[in-house]
Design an enzyme around this catalytic site. Structure first.
Site, PDB file in Angstrom:
ATOM      1  N   HIS A   1      -1.704  22.269  21.965  1.00 52.11           N
ATOM      2  CA  HIS A   1      -2.039  22.764  23.481  1.00 52.11           C
ATOM      3  C   HIS A   1      -1.236  21.677  24.512  1.00 52.11           C
ATOM      4  O   HIS A   1      -1.406  20.550  24.492  1.00 52.11           O
ATOM      5  CB  HIS A   1      -3.260  22.440  23.948  1.00 52.11           C
TER       6      HIS A   1
ATOM      7  N   HIS B   1       4.521  28.155  27.355  1.00 49.85           N
ATOM      8  CA  HIS B   1       4.982  29.242  26.293  1.00 49.85           C
ATOM      9  C   HIS B   1       6.443  29.529  26.948  1.00 49.85           C
ATOM     10  O   HIS B   1       6.648  29.568  28.072  1.00 49.85           O
ATOM     11  CB  HIS B   1       4.270  30.436  26.290  1.00 49.85           C
TER      12      HIS B   1
ATOM     13  N   HIS C   1      -1.063  27.768  28.722  1.00 44.94           N
ATOM     14  CA  HIS C   1      -0.701  26.946  27.538  1.00 44.94           C
ATOM     15  C   HIS C   1       0.770  27.400  27.331  1.00 44.94           C
ATOM     16  O   HIS C   1       1.285  28.307  27.399  1.00 44.94           O
ATOM     17  CB  HIS C   1      -1.360  27.732  26.246  1.00 44.94           C
TER      18      HIS C   1
ATOM     19  N   CYS D   1      -8.803  28.527  25.123  1.00 42.53           N
ATOM     20  CA  CYS D   1      -7.352  28.877  25.557  1.00 42.53           C
ATOM     21  C   CYS D   1      -6.889  30.028  24.678  1.00 42.53           C
ATOM     22  O   CYS D   1      -7.028  29.943  23.216  1.00 42.53           O
ATOM     23  CB  CYS D   1      -6.733  27.731  25.350  1.00 42.53           C
TER      24      CYS D   1
ATOM     25  N   GLY E   1       3.525  32.616  38.597  1.00 41.45           N
ATOM     26  CA  GLY E   1       2.821  33.709  38.050  1.00 41.45           C
ATOM     27  C   GLY E   1       2.533  33.372  36.521  1.00 41.45           C
ATOM     28  O   GLY E   1       2.146  34.300  35.942  1.00 41.45           O
TER      29      GLY E   1
ATOM     30  N   ASN F   1       7.153  30.444  32.753  1.00 41.59           N
ATOM     31  CA  ASN F   1       6.718  30.167  33.811  1.00 41.59           C
ATOM     32  C   ASN F   1       5.544  29.106  34.077  1.00 41.59           C
ATOM     33  O   ASN F   1       4.760  28.802  33.164  1.00 41.59           O
ATOM     34  CB  ASN F   1       5.716  31.634  34.456  1.00 41.59           C
TER      35      ASN F   1
ATOM     36  N   THR G   1       0.183  33.095  33.723  1.00 36.45           N
ATOM     37  CA  THR G   1      -1.266  33.459  33.499  1.00 36.45           C
ATOM     38  C   THR G   1      -2.007  33.078  32.435  1.00 36.45           C
ATOM     39  O   THR G   1      -3.296  33.023  32.331  1.00 36.45           O
ATOM     40  CB  THR G   1      -1.148  35.210  33.438  1.00 36.45           C
TER      41      THR G   1
HETATM   42  P1  AMP Z   1       2.833  34.334  31.671  1.00 36.18           P
HETATM   43  O1  AMP Z   1       2.705  35.258  32.722  1.00 36.18           O
HETATM   44  O2  AMP Z   1       4.212  33.567  31.632  1.00 36.18           O
HETATM   45  O3  AMP Z   1       1.873  33.321  31.673  1.00 36.18           O
HETATM   46  O4  AMP Z   1       2.875  34.996  30.485  1.00 36.18           O
HETATM   47  C1  AMP Z   1       1.802  35.327  29.697  1.00 36.18           C
HETATM   48  C2  AMP Z   1       2.231  36.641  28.642  1.00 36.18           C
HETATM   49  O5  AMP Z   1       1.303  36.678  27.637  1.00 36.18           O
HETATM   50  C3  AMP Z   1       2.522  37.522  29.252  1.00 36.18           C
HETATM   51  O6  AMP Z   1       3.819  38.247  29.426  1.00 36.18           O
HETATM   52  C4  AMP Z   1       1.431  38.854  28.663  1.00 36.18           C
HETATM   53  O7  AMP Z   1       2.025  39.921  28.525  1.00 36.18           O
HETATM   54  C5  AMP Z   1       1.188  37.925  27.307  1.00 36.18           C
HETATM   55  N1  AMP Z   1      -0.034  38.333  26.613  1.00 36.18           N
HETATM   56  C6  AMP Z   1      -1.315  37.844  27.026  1.00 36.18           C
HETATM   57  N2  AMP Z   1      -2.272  38.346  26.139  1.00 36.18           N
HETATM   58  C7  AMP Z   1      -1.245  38.367  24.986  1.00 36.18           C
HETATM   59  C8  AMP Z   1      -1.779  38.777  23.694  1.00 36.18           C
HETATM   60  N3  AMP Z   1      -3.148  38.799  23.109  1.00 36.18           N
HETATM   61  N4  AMP Z   1      -0.768  38.952  22.612  1.00 36.18           N
HETATM   62  C9  AMP Z   1       0.633  38.856  23.275  1.00 36.18           C
HETATM   63  N5  AMP Z   1       0.918  38.615  24.445  1.00 36.18           N
HETATM   64  C10 AMP Z   1       0.111  38.404  25.354  1.00 36.18           C
HETATM   65 ZN    ZN Z   2      -3.854  26.338  24.232  1.00 41.09          ZN
END
Ligand code: AMP
Ligand code: ZN
Length: 113
Positions: free
Chosen positions: A46, A99, A97, A4, A92, A86, A94
């Site tokens: 997590h 957040h 975990h 993760c 969406g 999200n 991505t």
């Molecule tokens: P979500 O699409 O809601 O799952 O948000 C995931 C977020 O993580 C996106 O806004 C990405 O730009 C961000 N993200 C992905 N990898 C990293 C990283 N290594 N450091 C900081 N932000 C990240």
């Molecule tokens: Zn995690």
């Protein structure tokens, strides 16, 4: 969760642009900011998403929200901010975990998509 991304960031195995940390929560700048302020708040433990919050783990979500309010005070987000989490494919999500996105620093569009 061994593969993760956000668990690895929480463990310090992958670097992040940290803005806040306590025993339970880490917050760092989003790598692809959608607003002048775009901070991600994650629990160090997590949980897949907000959709997986239960009476047993809801204290972890509460720690995240306490951190959101603390960051808003520290960053002086007096004009307000938007909090987004999200959950799942249609939203969406991505990174699987949980957040919370803090978006601020500019008047935000009222649209939800
Ligand atoms: P979500 O699409 O809601 O799952 O948000 C995931 C977020 O993580 C996106 O806004 C990405 O730009 C961000 N993200 C992905 N990898 C990293 C990283 N290594 N450091 C900081 N932000 C990240
Ligand atoms: Zn995690």
């Amino acid at each position: 969760m061994s593969d993760c991304l956000f668990c690895k960031i929480a463990a310090g195995e992958i670097p992040s642009d940290k803005v806040y940390e306590n025993d339970d929560v880490l917050a760092f700048n989003d790598i692809n900011p959608q607003a002048p302020v775009h901070i991600l708040v994650i629990p160090k433990t997590h949980i897949d998403s907000v959709g997986e919050v239960t009476p047993e783990n809801s204290h972890i979500a509460a720690r995240c929200l306490e951190a959101v309010a603390e960051i808003a005070r520290e960053k002086d987000l007096k004009n307000g901010f938007r909090l987004i989490s999200n959950c799942g494919e249609d939203a969406g999500q991505t990174v699987k975990h949980m957040h919370f996105h803090i978006l601020a620093g500019i008047p935000l569009d009222e649209k939800v998509k």
